[in-house]
Design an enzyme around this catalytic site. Sequence first.
Site, PDB file in Angstrom:
ATOM      1  N   SER A  14      -8.580  58.880  78.938  1.00 51.44           N
ATOM      2  CA  SER A  14      -9.859  59.304  78.373  1.00 51.44           C
ATOM      3  C   SER A  14     -10.586  60.097  79.431  1.00 51.44           C
ATOM      4  O   SER A  14     -10.504  59.782  80.617  1.00 51.44           O
ATOM      5  CB  SER A  14     -10.695  58.078  78.005  1.00 51.44           C
ATOM      6  OG  SER A  14     -12.011  58.478  77.693  1.00 51.44           O
ATOM      7  N   ASN A  16     -13.774  60.374  79.072  1.00 48.90           N
ATOM      8  CA  ASN A  16     -15.112  59.801  78.951  1.00 48.90           C
ATOM      9  C   ASN A  16     -15.254  58.713  80.020  1.00 48.90           C
ATOM     10  O   ASN A  16     -14.676  57.640  79.923  1.00 48.90           O
ATOM     11  CB  ASN A  16     -15.234  59.222  77.528  1.00 48.90           C
ATOM     12  CG  ASN A  16     -16.550  58.518  77.290  1.00 48.90           C
ATOM     13  OD1 ASN A  16     -17.194  58.034  78.223  1.00 48.90           O
ATOM     14  ND2 ASN A  16     -16.926  58.454  76.030  1.00 48.90           N
ATOM     15  N   GLY A  18     -17.627  56.784  80.766  1.00 46.34           N
ATOM     16  CA  GLY A  18     -18.237  55.534  80.287  1.00 46.34           C
ATOM     17  C   GLY A  18     -17.172  54.579  79.769  1.00 46.34           C
ATOM     18  O   GLY A  18     -17.169  53.387  80.093  1.00 46.34           O
ATOM     19  N   LYS A  19     -16.247  55.133  78.978  1.00 42.60           N
ATOM     20  CA  LYS A  19     -15.157  54.313  78.425  1.00 42.60           C
ATOM     21  C   LYS A  19     -14.291  53.772  79.558  1.00 42.60           C
ATOM     22  O   LYS A  19     -13.903  52.608  79.557  1.00 42.60           O
ATOM     23  CB  LYS A  19     -14.264  55.167  77.515  1.00 42.60           C
ATOM     24  CG  LYS A  19     -14.671  55.183  76.070  1.00 42.60           C
ATOM     25  CD  LYS A  19     -13.550  55.849  75.250  1.00 42.60           C
ATOM     26  CE  LYS A  19     -14.024  56.197  73.855  1.00 42.60           C
ATOM     27  NZ  LYS A  19     -13.033  56.998  73.120  1.00 42.60           N
ATOM     28  N   ASP A  75      -9.394  54.983  70.466  1.00 34.95           N
ATOM     29  CA  ASP A  75      -9.884  55.974  69.508  1.00 34.95           C
ATOM     30  C   ASP A  75     -10.706  55.213  68.470  1.00 34.95           C
ATOM     31  O   ASP A  75     -10.258  54.193  67.956  1.00 34.95           O
ATOM     32  CB  ASP A  75      -8.723  56.717  68.828  1.00 34.95           C
ATOM     33  CG  ASP A  75      -9.214  57.989  68.163  1.00 34.95           C
ATOM     34  OD1 ASP A  75      -9.696  58.884  68.887  1.00 34.95           O
ATOM     35  OD2 ASP A  75      -9.144  58.099  66.926  1.00 34.95           O
ATOM     36  N   ASP A 177     -24.842  54.286  66.565  1.00 39.57           N
ATOM     37  CA  ASP A 177     -25.436  52.951  66.766  1.00 39.57           C
ATOM     38  C   ASP A 177     -26.811  52.767  66.126  1.00 39.57           C
ATOM     39  O   ASP A 177     -27.069  51.711  65.545  1.00 39.57           O
ATOM     40  CB  ASP A 177     -25.531  52.634  68.265  1.00 39.57           C
ATOM     41  CG  ASP A 177     -24.212  52.134  68.832  1.00 39.57           C
ATOM     42  OD1 ASP A 177     -23.322  51.758  68.055  1.00 39.57           O
ATOM     43  OD2 ASP A 177     -24.079  52.112  70.075  1.00 39.57           O
ATOM     44  N   HIS A 202     -16.499  46.368  67.472  1.00 41.64           N
ATOM     45  CA  HIS A 202     -15.117  46.722  67.148  1.00 41.64           C
ATOM     46  C   HIS A 202     -14.274  46.850  68.420  1.00 41.64           C
ATOM     47  O   HIS A 202     -13.106  46.499  68.450  1.00 41.64           O
ATOM     48  CB  HIS A 202     -15.098  48.036  66.356  1.00 41.64           C
ATOM     49  CG  HIS A 202     -15.946  49.128  66.943  1.00 41.64           C
ATOM     50  ND1 HIS A 202     -17.252  48.922  67.339  1.00 41.64           N
ATOM     51  CD2 HIS A 202     -15.685  50.429  67.236  1.00 41.64           C
ATOM     52  CE1 HIS A 202     -17.745  50.045  67.831  1.00 41.64           C
ATOM     53  NE2 HIS A 202     -16.819  50.966  67.786  1.00 41.64           N
TER      54      HIS A 202
HETATM   55  P1  IMP Z   1     -13.520  59.289  70.112  1.00 44.90           P
HETATM   56  O1  IMP Z   1     -14.075  59.434  71.496  1.00 44.90           O
HETATM   57  O2  IMP Z   1     -12.679  60.411  69.631  1.00 44.90           O
HETATM   58  O3  IMP Z   1     -12.868  57.952  69.915  1.00 44.90           O
HETATM   59  O4  IMP Z   1     -14.795  59.390  69.130  1.00 44.90           O
HETATM   60  C1  IMP Z   1     -15.434  58.261  68.757  1.00 44.90           C
HETATM   61  C2  IMP Z   1     -16.698  58.635  67.996  1.00 44.90           C
HETATM   62  O5  IMP Z   1     -16.934  57.594  67.040  1.00 44.90           O
HETATM   63  C3  IMP Z   1     -17.896  58.647  68.902  1.00 44.90           C
HETATM   64  O6  IMP Z   1     -18.194  59.939  69.325  1.00 44.90           O
HETATM   65  C4  IMP Z   1     -18.975  58.079  67.996  1.00 44.90           C
HETATM   66  O7  IMP Z   1     -19.405  59.097  67.155  1.00 44.90           O
HETATM   67  C5  IMP Z   1     -18.257  57.123  67.094  1.00 44.90           C
HETATM   68  N1  IMP Z   1     -18.278  55.763  67.658  1.00 44.90           N
HETATM   69  C6  IMP Z   1     -17.218  55.072  68.128  1.00 44.90           C
HETATM   70  N2  IMP Z   1     -17.594  53.873  68.587  1.00 44.90           N
HETATM   71  C7  IMP Z   1     -18.933  53.814  68.423  1.00 44.90           C
HETATM   72  C8  IMP Z   1     -19.892  52.812  68.732  1.00 44.90           C
HETATM   73  O8  IMP Z   1     -19.627  51.729  69.281  1.00 44.90           O
HETATM   74  N3  IMP Z   1     -21.148  53.122  68.380  1.00 44.90           N
HETATM   75  C9  IMP Z   1     -21.502  54.282  67.785  1.00 44.90           C
HETATM   76  N4  IMP Z   1     -20.662  55.255  67.503  1.00 44.90           N
HETATM   77  C10 IMP Z   1     -19.366  55.016  67.808  1.00 44.90           C
END
Ligand code: IMP
Length: 215
Positions: A14, A16, A18-19, A75, A177, A202
């Site tokens: 990732s 990101n 933060g993740k 994801d 959120d 989740h």
């Molecule tokens: P990813 O980084 O492709 O997995 O995108 C996940 C997207 O789903 C994020 O940009 C948020 O829009 C939404 N999302 C996933 N988890 C959360 C959460 O815990 N709270 C709020 N939005 C979330």
Amino acid sequence: MTRKLEAGKLVIASHNEGKVREIRDLLGPQGIEPVSAAELDLPEPDEIGATFIDNADLKARQAADLSGLPALVDDSGLCVEALGDRPGIFSARWALADPRVAPEAGPGHVEGTRDFMRAMRRVQDELEALDPDASRNAHFICALAVCWPDGHSEWFEGRVDGTLVWPPRGENGFGYDPMFVPAGHQTTFGEMDPADKHAISHRADAFARLVAALL
Ligand code: IMP
């Protein structure tokens, strides 16, 4: 048979930070040393899968193949029942600020400035357009894929159910959120103390399954 994760390096595929930090906090005590995709200078693959698990798996597979180390990917997204579980895997794309980019326009459009007020408003507008009395039930999904360089993979999925409110409430958390109230609670994830969200989210559910199976 489920394969155990051994102590040592694990790529968190990732970009990101933060993740990566959250995963480091969670797995560090188990002797796992998370290394971010950015630290290894791994590319960010297009998300072309049809499900959360597909997308997590293709990113983890690429990272494992390129790094020669086991790799973990998260994801996630919001599924709104009355909208046929959209935005789902397109949750991040609904927040793209450029209106010329069709939100479901295939890979390659996942860059750019994200505006989650815009994404939340789209959910609200689509629900209103459908039927002002439409069900406001929704859930977040978090898919985790762990891939090893020899081709083995393990997958886990976590879920939290709730309802959507309008207008959004709270400054905590991220993404959708502020409009999501988890079942059995009165406050949105955006209003909750982060520790309270992390206890029921989740992501917590998916990681609990991963830790129980792999560690
Ligand atoms: P990813 O980084 O492709 O997995 O995108 C996940 C997207 O789903 C994020 O940009 C948020 O829009 C939404 N999302 C996933 N988890 C959360 C959460 O815990 N709270 C709020 N939005 C979330």
